[in-house]
Structure formats: C-alpha cells, structure tokens
Design a protein around this motif. Structure first.
Motif, PDB file in Angstrom:
ATOM      1  N   VAL A  22       0.844  -1.201   0.000  1.00 45.15           N
ATOM      2  CA  VAL A  22       0.000   0.000   0.000  1.00 45.15           C
ATOM      3  C   VAL A  22       0.876   1.247   0.000  1.00 45.15           C
ATOM      4  N   LEU A  23       1.907   1.254   0.845  1.00 44.31           N
ATOM      5  CA  LEU A  23       2.832   2.385   0.879  1.00 44.31           C
ATOM      6  C   LEU A  23       3.504   2.579  -0.478  1.00 44.31           C
ATOM      7  N   SER A  24       3.867   1.481  -1.127  1.00 43.25           N
ATOM      8  CA  SER A  24       4.476   1.552  -2.458  1.00 43.25           C
ATOM      9  C   SER A  24       3.550   2.253  -3.439  1.00 43.25           C
ATOM     10  N   GLY A  25       2.289   1.883  -3.439  1.00 42.13           N
ATOM     11  CA  GLY A  25       1.323   2.521  -4.338  1.00 42.13           C
ATOM     12  C   GLY A  25       1.165   4.005  -4.061  1.00 42.13           C
ATOM     13  N   VAL A  26       1.113   4.362  -2.790  1.00 46.12           N
ATOM     14  CA  VAL A  26       0.989   5.775  -2.418  1.00 46.12           C
ATOM     15  C   VAL A  26       2.228   6.543  -2.859  1.00 46.12           C
ATOM     16  N   ALA A  61       0.519  13.930 -16.964  1.00 44.95           N
ATOM     17  CA  ALA A  61       0.364  15.224 -17.636  1.00 44.95           C
ATOM     18  C   ALA A  61      -0.810  15.197 -18.611  1.00 44.95           C
ATOM     19  N   MET A  62      -1.022  14.059 -19.266  1.00 53.47           N
ATOM     20  CA  MET A  62      -2.075  13.969 -20.280  1.00 53.47           C
ATOM     21  C   MET A  62      -3.441  13.611 -19.703  1.00 53.47           C
ATOM     22  N   LEU A  63      -3.469  12.804 -18.640  1.00 52.81           N
ATOM     23  CA  LEU A  63      -4.730  12.295 -18.107  1.00 52.81           C
ATOM     24  C   LEU A  63      -5.097  12.848 -16.739  1.00 52.81           C
ATOM     25  N   GLY A  64      -4.117  13.394 -16.013  1.00 53.58           N
ATOM     26  CA  GLY A  64      -4.318  13.774 -14.621  1.00 53.58           C
ATOM     27  C   GLY A  64      -3.954  12.598 -13.724  1.00 53.58           C
ATOM     28  N   PRO A  65      -3.604  12.873 -12.469  1.00 57.12           N
ATOM     29  CA  PRO A  65      -3.130  11.811 -11.589  1.00 57.12           C
ATOM     30  C   PRO A  65      -4.117  10.666 -11.380  1.00 57.12           C
ATOM     31  N   LEU A 101      -5.354   4.950 -12.489  1.00 55.32           N
ATOM     32  CA  LEU A 101      -6.383   3.921 -12.700  1.00 55.32           C
ATOM     33  C   LEU A 101      -5.867   2.772 -13.558  1.00 55.32           C
ATOM     34  N   PHE A 102      -5.006   3.086 -14.469  1.00 59.68           N
ATOM     35  CA  PHE A 102      -4.547   2.067 -15.408  1.00 59.68           C
ATOM     36  C   PHE A 102      -3.490   1.148 -14.805  1.00 59.68           C
ATOM     37  N   ILE A 103      -3.367   1.198 -13.473  1.00 57.02           N
ATOM     38  CA  ILE A 103      -2.501   0.271 -12.763  1.00 57.02           C
ATOM     39  C   ILE A 103      -2.985  -1.161 -12.980  1.00 57.02           C
ATOM     40  N   VAL A 104      -4.215  -1.315 -13.436  1.00 57.06           N
ATOM     41  CA  VAL A 104      -4.727  -2.657 -13.736  1.00 57.06           C
ATOM     42  C   VAL A 104      -3.832  -3.345 -14.768  1.00 57.06           C
ATOM     43  N   ALA A 105      -3.184  -2.584 -15.622  1.00 54.36           N
ATOM     44  CA  ALA A 105      -2.235  -3.172 -16.578  1.00 54.36           C
ATOM     45  C   ALA A 105      -1.050  -3.773 -15.831  1.00 54.36           C
ATOM     46  N   GLN A 106      -0.636  -3.132 -14.747  1.00 53.91           N
ATOM     47  CA  GLN A 106       0.455  -3.652 -13.929  1.00 53.91           C
ATOM     48  C   GLN A 106       0.033  -4.969 -13.271  1.00 53.91           C
ATOM     49  N   ILE A 107      -1.184  -5.025 -12.788  1.00 51.49           N
ATOM     50  CA  ILE A 107      -1.694  -6.252 -12.167  1.00 51.49           C
ATOM     51  C   ILE A 107      -1.764  -7.370 -13.201  1.00 51.49           C
ATOM     52  N   ALA A 128     -11.615  -4.947 -11.682  1.00 47.12           N
ATOM     53  CA  ALA A 128     -10.785  -3.741 -11.716  1.00 47.12           C
ATOM     54  C   ALA A 128     -11.013  -2.973 -13.015  1.00 47.12           C
ATOM     55  N   ALA A 129     -11.094  -3.684 -14.134  1.00 44.15           N
ATOM     56  CA  ALA A 129     -11.340  -3.035 -15.430  1.00 44.15           C
ATOM     57  C   ALA A 129     -12.710  -2.351 -15.428  1.00 44.15           C
ATOM     58  N   VAL A 130     -13.707  -3.003 -14.861  1.00 44.78           N
ATOM     59  CA  VAL A 130     -15.042  -2.392 -14.761  1.00 44.78           C
ATOM     60  C   VAL A 130     -14.967  -1.157 -13.865  1.00 44.78           C
ATOM     61  N   GLY A 131     -14.185  -1.239 -12.793  1.00 45.37           N
ATOM     62  CA  GLY A 131     -14.003  -0.079 -11.908  1.00 45.37           C
ATOM     63  C   GLY A 131     -13.419   1.113 -12.644  1.00 45.37           C
ATOM     64  N   ILE A 132     -12.483   0.849 -13.533  1.00 43.86           N
ATOM     65  CA  ILE A 132     -11.903   1.922 -14.344  1.00 43.86           C
ATOM     66  C   ILE A 132     -12.980   2.547 -15.216  1.00 43.86           C
ATOM     67  N   ALA A 133     -13.790   1.700 -15.842  1.00 41.25           N
ATOM     68  CA  ALA A 133     -14.860   2.200 -16.716  1.00 41.25           C
ATOM     69  C   ALA A 133     -15.847   3.062 -15.913  1.00 41.25           C
ATOM     70  N   VAL A 134     -16.198   2.622 -14.712  1.00 41.39           N
ATOM     71  CA  VAL A 134     -17.128   3.381 -13.877  1.00 41.39           C
ATOM     72  C   VAL A 134     -16.500   4.723 -13.469  1.00 41.39           C
ATOM     73  N   PHE A 135     -15.232   4.703 -13.106  1.00 38.56           N
ATOM     74  CA  PHE A 135     -14.542   5.923 -12.709  1.00 38.56           C
ATOM     75  C   PHE A 135     -14.507   6.926 -13.860  1.00 38.56           C
ATOM     76  N   GLN A 136     -14.352   6.423 -15.076  1.00 34.77           N
ATOM     77  CA  GLN A 136     -14.256   7.280 -16.271  1.00 34.77           C
ATOM     78  C   GLN A 136     -15.624   7.759 -16.755  1.00 34.77           C
ATOM     79  N   TRP A 137     -16.661   7.094 -16.370  1.00 31.67           N
ATOM     80  CA  TRP A 137     -18.003   7.331 -16.869  1.00 31.67           C
ATOM     81  C   TRP A 137     -18.471   8.747 -16.542  1.00 31.67           C
ATOM     82  N   LYS A 138     -19.028   9.418 -17.557  1.00 32.05           N
ATOM     83  CA  LYS A 138     -19.518  10.787 -17.372  1.00 32.05           C
ATOM     84  C   LYS A 138     -21.012  10.809 -17.480  1.00 32.05           C
TER      85      LYS A 138
END
Length: 142
Positions: free
Chosen positions: A8-12, A87-91, A96-102, A132-142
C-alpha cells in the motif's frame, strides 16, 4: 500483514512521486526531470547502503540471466511514462490504469517468467482483473 502495508505504501509513494515528477517537468523538460529523479534515487540508495547495508555493491553483477540488470533502464521508462500519463490524463485517471500492472504481474506468474515461480490459473484472479477493469470504466463514466 506487513507485506500488505508495504505494498500500500508503495502505491501511495508511486502516485505522489508521479505527481511531483510531473510538476518538476513543467519547470524543465521530461528528460531533465527524469535525470534528476534517477540521480536523486541513486544518491538516496547509496546513502542507505552506506548507513545500513555495506554488502558487496558489485555482487549484483553475478545476477543471471544478465538481462535482469536492466531494472534501472525500466525505471527510467517508468518515470517517463508516468510523467506523460499524468500530464495527459491527470493523476487519478493515470493511476487507474494500474490494472495493466496487475495483469502483467499475473501473466509473469502464470508463465513463470523471469525466474518467478509458476502459478496455477485461478478464475478468482481473472475475475478480480475484470472487476478492476469495470471499476476503471465506472470511474471514467460521465
């Protein structure tokens, strides 16, 4: 439990470092910021090694296979990609795309790559990736 807290500390730390590095880039350039980041990381590691370790610093060159020594090269690539993504997407969106790391880590385990012990396929882990991928989609949803 300690391993979980360290993860958790690593991610932060990675998220905050990405934000800091992106801000530094605004005053310089992406590669000068990357040089500074890697140089300060080197100095920090050397200081801790001098204070707490003192093992043979050159023993790392006994690592096999030799491509494992490319971690620093990957670190420079990670720093560059994190700065660009933030810079392109915001922090928040970039992280969110850490799912690629997983997913990449799970594939390494599944195929036993890079000297990692091979793991068996588990549906629950695949479902976790999907959630996790669905979570990304929900977070991005406008």
């Amino acid at each position: 439990m300690v391993g979980f807290l360290i993860a958790v500390l690593s991610g932060v730390l990675m998220s905050v470092q990405g934000i800091f590095n992106t801000q530094v880039t605004k005053a310089s350039s992406i590669w000068s910021a990357n040089v500074f980041v890697q140089a300060t990381a080197l100095l920090s590691c050397l200081a801790v090694w001098l204070a707490a370790d003192r093992s043979n610093l050159f023993a790392v060159f006994r690592s096999e296979p030799k491509y494992l020594l490319l971690g620093g090269v990957l670190g420079a690539g990670i720093t560059w990609t994190v700065i660009k993504a933030m810079a392109m997407l915001g922090p928040a969106r970039a992280v969110l795309f850490i799912v690629a790391q997983i997913a990449a880590a799970y594939l390494v385990e599944l195929f036993g790559l890079f000297g990692v012990e091979k793991a068996a396929w588990e549906w629950r882990k695949a479902i976790g990736l999907a959630v996790a991928a669905v979570g990304i989609a929900v977070f991005q949803w406008k």
